[in-house]
Design a protein around this motif. Structure first.
Motif, short mmCIF file in Angstrom:
data_model
loop_
_atom_site.label_atom_id
_atom_site.label_comp_id
_atom_site.label_asym_id
_atom_site.label_seq_id
_atom_site.Cartn_x
_atom_site.Cartn_y
_atom_site.Cartn_z
N GLN A 111 3.98 3.92 27.31
CA GLN A 111 4.64 4.93 26.08
C GLN A 111 4.27 6.31 26.81
O GLN A 111 3.07 6.39 27.41
CB GLN A 111 3.83 4.75 24.96
CG GLN A 111 4.36 3.31 24.10
CD GLN A 111 5.98 3.31 23.77
OE1 GLN A 111 6.20 4.26 23.42
NE2 GLN A 111 6.50 2.16 23.90
N PRO A 112 5.11 7.53 26.37
CA PRO A 112 4.55 8.74 26.93
C PRO A 112 3.39 9.13 26.22
O PRO A 112 3.00 8.64 24.80
CB PRO A 112 5.90 9.42 26.41
CG PRO A 112 6.75 8.36 25.95
CD PRO A 112 6.29 7.17 25.91
N GLN A 113 2.51 9.76 26.52
CA GLN A 113 1.34 10.27 25.96
C GLN A 113 1.34 11.59 25.63
O GLN A 113 1.86 12.31 26.08
CB GLN A 113 -0.02 9.94 26.88
CG GLN A 113 -0.19 8.54 27.22
CD GLN A 113 -0.59 7.82 25.97
OE1 GLN A 113 -1.40 8.11 25.11
NE2 GLN A 113 0.07 6.37 25.79
N ALA A 114 0.57 12.00 24.55
CA ALA A 114 0.29 13.46 23.97
C ALA A 114 -0.60 13.86 24.91
O ALA A 114 -1.56 13.29 25.44
CB ALA A 114 0.10 13.48 22.45
N SER B 155 6.09 17.79 15.85
CA SER B 155 7.41 17.07 16.39
C SER B 155 7.59 17.50 17.88
O SER B 155 7.98 16.88 18.75
CB SER B 155 8.43 17.43 15.57
OG SER B 155 9.80 16.95 15.92
N ASP B 156 7.18 18.77 18.00
CA ASP B 156 7.40 19.48 19.34
C ASP B 156 6.49 18.93 20.32
O ASP B 156 6.66 19.11 21.55
CB ASP B 156 7.29 21.04 19.27
CG ASP B 156 8.38 21.64 18.46
OD1 ASP B 156 9.40 20.89 18.49
OD2 ASP B 156 8.39 22.89 18.21
N PHE C 142 4.48 16.02 20.23
CA PHE C 142 4.30 14.48 20.46
C PHE C 142 5.43 14.02 20.76
O PHE C 142 6.63 14.18 20.35
CB PHE C 142 3.52 13.99 19.27
CG PHE C 142 2.18 14.35 19.17
CD1 PHE C 142 1.02 13.43 19.52
CD2 PHE C 142 1.91 15.58 18.40
CE1 PHE C 142 -0.25 13.88 19.48
CE2 PHE C 142 0.56 15.95 18.35
CZ PHE C 142 -0.58 15.10 18.94
N PRO C 143 5.40 13.04 21.69
CA PRO C 143 6.86 12.06 22.00
C PRO C 143 7.04 11.41 20.94
O PRO C 143 6.23 11.10 19.94
CB PRO C 143 6.08 11.24 23.25
CG PRO C 143 4.72 11.22 23.06
CD PRO C 143 4.16 12.59 22.54
N LYS C 144 8.28 10.97 20.67
CA LYS C 144 8.89 10.45 19.61
C LYS C 144 8.28 9.08 19.22
O LYS C 144 7.92 8.89 18.12
CB LYS C 144 10.36 9.88 19.92
CG LYS C 144 11.14 9.33 18.92
CD LYS C 144 12.59 9.19 19.18
CE LYS C 144 13.52 8.75 18.06
NZ LYS C 144 14.81 8.61 18.33
N LYS D 93 5.00 8.44 19.14
CA LYS D 93 3.85 8.94 18.73
C LYS D 93 3.64 9.83 17.51
O LYS D 93 2.78 10.21 17.05
CB LYS D 93 2.83 9.62 19.98
CG LYS D 93 2.72 8.84 21.08
CD LYS D 93 1.77 7.81 20.77
CE LYS D 93 1.70 6.72 22.24
NZ LYS D 93 0.92 5.56 22.24
N ARG D 94 4.84 10.16 17.06
CA ARG D 94 5.22 11.35 16.29
C ARG D 94 4.55 10.78 14.68
O ARG D 94 4.01 11.28 13.94
CB ARG D 94 6.36 11.73 16.01
CG ARG D 94 6.77 12.78 16.96
CD ARG D 94 8.05 13.34 16.91
NE ARG D 94 8.69 13.89 18.04
CZ ARG D 94 9.74 14.00 18.57
NH1 ARG D 94 10.74 13.37 17.74
NH2 ARG D 94 10.05 14.62 19.61
#
Length: 176
Positions: A7-10, A131-132, A134-136, A138-139
């Motif tokens: 998963q994409p990470q913040a 929302s800007d 964090f990736p979807k 992780k929101r």
């Protein structure tokens, strides 16, 4: 070709900002619920009726918080959101202090009204920033962390009232 299941990470910066937003949301809730925590003392000190106190904790605050939330959401789409949060923080903190020096219903009522206006800048700006940043995927978690500020701040206001209230009084707690 093999696709990664990660998963994409913040970023660490996003996580730090989220924790700061959580802290501000806790402070927001402390300021918002402090009046309820000191209800009996405020009613007695200012000579308020139950109806007047109900207006302070209900319509006076809630109406302006709700209506201004719509405007603040639209404003958050157009201006620098951290500055909007900062301006709201200054307003709600200053007016919480003003509440501590209020001498009557009208004075504390006007302060509560503008506390609602100041606090209404927080949620739309913060959620938009989350929302800007964090990736979807992780929101939802990030938003849940931000909203932990609601119960933590409400609980903290009762702790402030229970511990600091007897030591320094309700007015000084509002000033603090």
């Amino acid at each position: 070709m093999h696709r990664s299941l990660e998963q994409p990470q913040a970023s660490p910066k996003a996580t730090g900002i989220l924790l700061f937003l959580l802290l501000l949301n806790i402070l927001n809730m402390v300021d918002r619920t402090l009046i309820t925590s000191f209800g009996t003392a405020i009613i007695t000190d200012l000579g308020l009726s139950d109806s007047q106190f109900g207006l302070l904790t209900g319509p006076i605050f809630v109406f302006f918080y709700s209506i201004m939330g719509l405007f603040m959401g639209a404003l958050a789409d157009r201006v620098h959101r951290p500055r909007l949060i900062g301006a709201g923080l200054v307003v709600w903190s200053a007016l919480t202090a003003v509440s501590g020096v209020a001498k009557n219903f009208a004075q504390i009522g006007v302060a509560r009204l503008f506390i609602g206006v100041g606090e209404s800048a927080m949620a739309p700006s913060a959620i938009s920033m989350i929302s800007d940043m964090f990736p979807k995927a992780k929101r939802g978690t990030a938003t849940g962390i931000y909203y932990l500020g609601v119960p933590l701040g409400a609980g903290a206001s009762f702790i402030v009232a229970g511990i600091l209230g007897p030591m320094i009084g309700w007015r000084n707690c509002f000033l603090l």
